[in-house]
Design a protein around this motif. Structure first.
Motif, PDB file in Angstrom:
ATOM      1  N   SER A  19      32.687   3.542  -8.755  1.00  0.00           N
ATOM      2  CA  SER A  19      32.713   3.698 -10.200  1.00  0.00           C
ATOM      3  C   SER A  19      31.624   4.663 -10.659  1.00  0.00           C
ATOM      4  O   SER A  19      30.726   5.025  -9.889  1.00  0.00           O
ATOM      5  N   TRP A  20      31.698   5.063 -11.919  1.00  0.00           N
ATOM      6  CA  TRP A  20      30.689   5.959 -12.481  1.00  0.00           C
ATOM      7  C   TRP A  20      29.286   5.357 -12.369  1.00  0.00           C
ATOM      8  O   TRP A  20      28.331   6.028 -12.015  1.00  0.00           O
ATOM      9  N   SER A  21      29.171   4.079 -12.647  1.00  0.00           N
ATOM     10  CA  SER A  21      27.862   3.428 -12.616  1.00  0.00           C
ATOM     11  C   SER A  21      27.334   3.279 -11.194  1.00  0.00           C
ATOM     12  O   SER A  21      26.135   3.121 -10.994  1.00  0.00           O
ATOM     13  N   GLY A  22      28.238   3.302 -10.226  1.00  0.00           N
ATOM     14  CA  GLY A  22      27.826   3.060  -8.851  1.00  0.00           C
ATOM     15  C   GLY A  22      27.739   1.584  -8.507  1.00  0.00           C
ATOM     16  O   GLY A  22      27.510   1.231  -7.352  1.00  0.00           O
ATOM     17  N   ASP A  23      27.958   0.738  -9.485  1.00  0.00           N
ATOM     18  CA  ASP A  23      27.831  -0.702  -9.255  1.00  0.00           C
ATOM     19  C   ASP A  23      29.041  -1.288  -8.541  1.00  0.00           C
ATOM     20  O   ASP A  23      28.946  -2.376  -7.959  1.00  0.00           O
ATOM     21  N   ASN A  24      30.158  -0.617  -8.628  1.00  0.00           N
ATOM     22  CA  ASN A  24      31.391  -1.135  -8.038  1.00  0.00           C
ATOM     23  C   ASN A  24      31.964  -0.160  -7.024  1.00  0.00           C
ATOM     24  O   ASN A  24      32.110   1.034  -7.311  1.00  0.00           O
ATOM     25  N   THR A  25      32.278  -0.697  -5.873  1.00  0.00           N
ATOM     26  CA  THR A  25      32.850   0.113  -4.799  1.00  0.00           C
ATOM     27  C   THR A  25      34.017  -0.618  -4.156  1.00  0.00           C
ATOM     28  O   THR A  25      34.120  -1.854  -4.244  1.00  0.00           O
ATOM     29  N   GLU A  26      34.872   0.132  -3.512  1.00  0.00           N
ATOM     30  CA  GLU A  26      36.015  -0.428  -2.797  1.00  0.00           C
ATOM     31  C   GLU A  26      36.159   0.335  -1.499  1.00  0.00           C
ATOM     32  O   GLU A  26      36.008   1.566  -1.467  1.00  0.00           O
ATOM     33  N   TYR A  27      36.447  -0.387  -0.425  1.00  0.00           N
ATOM     34  CA  TYR A  27      36.581   0.230   0.892  1.00  0.00           C
ATOM     35  C   TYR A  27      37.919  -0.137   1.510  1.00  0.00           C
ATOM     36  O   TYR A  27      38.423  -1.253   1.328  1.00  0.00           O
ATOM     37  N   ALA A  28      38.461   0.785   2.266  1.00  0.00           N
ATOM     38  CA  ALA A  28      39.644   0.458   3.061  1.00  0.00           C
ATOM     39  C   ALA A  28      39.253  -0.606   4.075  1.00  0.00           C
ATOM     40  O   ALA A  28      38.115  -0.632   4.564  1.00  0.00           O
ATOM     41  N   ASP A  29      40.192  -1.474   4.398  1.00  0.00           N
ATOM     42  CA  ASP A  29      39.910  -2.537   5.359  1.00  0.00           C
ATOM     43  C   ASP A  29      39.413  -1.966   6.689  1.00  0.00           C
ATOM     44  O   ASP A  29      38.562  -2.565   7.354  1.00  0.00           O
ATOM     45  N   SER A  30      39.916  -0.809   7.040  1.00  0.00           N
ATOM     46  CA  SER A  30      39.589  -0.228   8.341  1.00  0.00           C
ATOM     47  C   SER A  30      38.152   0.293   8.429  1.00  0.00           C
ATOM     48  O   SER A  30      37.652   0.526   9.528  1.00  0.00           O
ATOM     49  N   VAL A  31      37.487   0.479   7.278  1.00  0.00           N
ATOM     50  CA  VAL A  31      36.129   1.024   7.303  1.00  0.00           C
ATOM     51  C   VAL A  31      35.097   0.050   6.746  1.00  0.00           C
ATOM     52  O   VAL A  31      33.887   0.313   6.839  1.00  0.00           O
ATOM     53  N   GLY A  32      35.555  -1.043   6.153  1.00  0.00           N
ATOM     54  CA  GLY A  32      34.629  -2.006   5.580  1.00  0.00           C
ATOM     55  C   GLY A  32      33.600  -2.491   6.590  1.00  0.00           C
ATOM     56  O   GLY A  32      33.945  -2.795   7.735  1.00  0.00           O
ATOM     57  N   GLY A  33      32.348  -2.539   6.137  1.00  0.00           N
ATOM     58  CA  GLY A  33      31.279  -2.981   7.018  1.00  0.00           C
ATOM     59  C   GLY A  33      30.678  -1.863   7.848  1.00  0.00           C
ATOM     60  O   GLY A  33      29.612  -2.035   8.442  1.00  0.00           O
ATOM     61  N   ARG A  34      31.358  -0.701   7.875  1.00  0.00           N
ATOM     62  CA  ARG A  34      30.849   0.438   8.648  1.00  0.00           C
ATOM     63  C   ARG A  34      30.484   1.622   7.749  1.00  0.00           C
ATOM     64  O   ARG A  34      29.572   2.378   8.053  1.00  0.00           O
ATOM     65  N   PHE A  35      31.216   1.779   6.649  1.00  0.00           N
ATOM     66  CA  PHE A  35      30.983   2.883   5.718  1.00  0.00           C
ATOM     67  C   PHE A  35      30.306   2.351   4.462  1.00  0.00           C
ATOM     68  O   PHE A  35      30.593   1.240   4.010  1.00  0.00           O
ATOM     69  N   THR A  36      29.428   3.182   3.888  1.00  0.00           N
ATOM     70  CA  THR A  36      28.778   2.849   2.624  1.00  0.00           C
ATOM     71  C   THR A  36      28.847   4.053   1.699  1.00  0.00           C
ATOM     72  O   THR A  36      28.404   5.148   2.069  1.00  0.00           O
ATOM     73  N   LEU A  37      29.417   3.834   0.520  1.00  0.00           N
ATOM     74  CA  LEU A  37      29.531   4.898  -0.482  1.00  0.00           C
ATOM     75  C   LEU A  37      28.508   4.666  -1.580  1.00  0.00           C
ATOM     76  O   LEU A  37      28.401   3.553  -2.098  1.00  0.00           O
ATOM     77  N   SER A  38      27.776   5.701  -1.928  1.00  0.00           N
ATOM     78  CA  SER A  38      26.781   5.605  -2.989  1.00  0.00           C
ATOM     79  C   SER A  38      26.798   6.902  -3.791  1.00  0.00           C
ATOM     80  O   SER A  38      27.431   7.881  -3.395  1.00  0.00           O
TER      81      SER A  38
END
Length: 127
Positions: free
Chosen positions: A52-71
């Motif tokens: 999101s614009w605020s950076g407070d909310n993120t969503e990850y594909a199941d295949s990358v969750g726990g390995r990728f971090t978006l900021s």
């Protein structure tokens, strides 16, 4: 108009890490939600992560969750995708995307929801 410039792709062995960056050319008062999509040969473009614009909310594909971090750092108009524990199946062209939004807290996960796209950066993970 927003111009997106991606960097940070490359080749790495399985288990390694890469950090992708996406810098937006326009620094305006408008709010932009952003995401990284990826597309492997012969496959459809899919969202890897969205923010999101605020950076407070993120969503990850199941295949990358726990390995990728978006900021994101809005003072620099840049988003970062930290990719750890990379797998050969992560091999793809990665595309940064942005869309204007009135919401500070909403993210978008479909390609057709985005207005602006970067040129793509290749990530190759060898076994």
């Amino acid at each position: 108009q927003v111009h997106l410039v991606e960097s940070g792709g490359g080749s790495v062995q399985a288990g390694g890490s890469l950090r992708l960056s996406c810098a937006a050319s326009a620094r305006t008062a408008r709010k932009y939600a952003m995401a990284w999509f990826r597309q492997a040969p012969g496959k459809e473009r899919e969202v890897a992560a969205a923010i999101s614009w605020s950076g407070d909310n993120t969503e990850y594909a199941d295949s990358v969750g726990g390995r990728f971090t978006l900021s994101r750092d809005n003072t620099k108009a840049t988003v970062y995708l930290q990719m750890n524990s990379l797998k050969p199946e992560d091999t793809a062209a990665y595309y940064c995307a942005a869309r204007s939004t009135t919401s500070e807290n909403y993210y978008y996960t479909r390609p057709d929801q985005y207005e602006y796209w970067g040129q793509g950066t290749q990530v190759t993970v060898s076994p």
